[in-house]
Design an enzyme around this catalytic site. Structure first.
Site, PDB file in Angstrom:
ATOM      1  N   ARG A  22     -22.309 -34.337   5.962  1.00  0.00           N
ATOM      2  CA  ARG A  22     -21.246 -33.614   6.674  1.00  0.00           C
ATOM      3  C   ARG A  22     -20.209 -33.058   5.706  1.00  0.00           C
ATOM      4  NH1 ARG A  22     -19.077 -37.766  10.777  1.00  0.00           N
ATOM      5  NH2 ARG A  22     -19.483 -39.036   8.968  1.00  0.00           N
ATOM      6  N   ASN A  40     -22.496 -35.746  13.084  1.00  0.00           N
ATOM      7  CA  ASN A  40     -23.667 -36.619  13.185  1.00  0.00           C
ATOM      8  C   ASN A  40     -24.015 -36.793  14.652  1.00  0.00           C
ATOM      9  OD1 ASN A  40     -23.942 -37.108  10.443  1.00  0.00           O
ATOM     10  ND2 ASN A  40     -22.834 -39.038  10.493  1.00  0.00           N
TER      11      ASN A  40
END
Length: 98
Positions: A22, A40
């Protein structure tokens, strides 16, 4: 000459959690001046939305096939494309897990 605008909503499969995917995605998207988000998912995938000039979104999608060090991307699945009305801020953000 101005390039067309593109929005791509993707799901990234493989070893993509626990490897700073990320943060890496956010950094790469900001380098390219893209708007959107990354998060996520509880199923172990990473979901992202990239919005900006078509050529830069394409560069970002190609980068996602490689990912950061430690990741192992198996597939980048395009869920939606075009320029639908997504909730976007003026920056690229990391969102909470869904």
């Amino acid at each position: 000459m101005m390039t067309a605008h593109r929005t791509s909503h993707v799901l990234i499969h493989g070893r993509v959690q626990g490897v700073s995917f990320r943060a890496w995605t956010q950094h790469q998207a900001q380098l390219h001046g893209l708007m959107g988000w990354v998060r996520n998912r509880r199923d172990g995938t990473v979901e992202a939305l990239f919005s900006g000039p078509e050529d830069l979104v394409e560069v970002m999608l190609k980068a996602c096939h490689e990912g950061p060090a430690g990741s192992r991307v198996e597939k980048v699945e395009i869920l939606d494309e075009g320029d639908p009305e997504y909730d976007l801020s003026s920056r690229f953000e990391v969102r909470g897990t869904v």
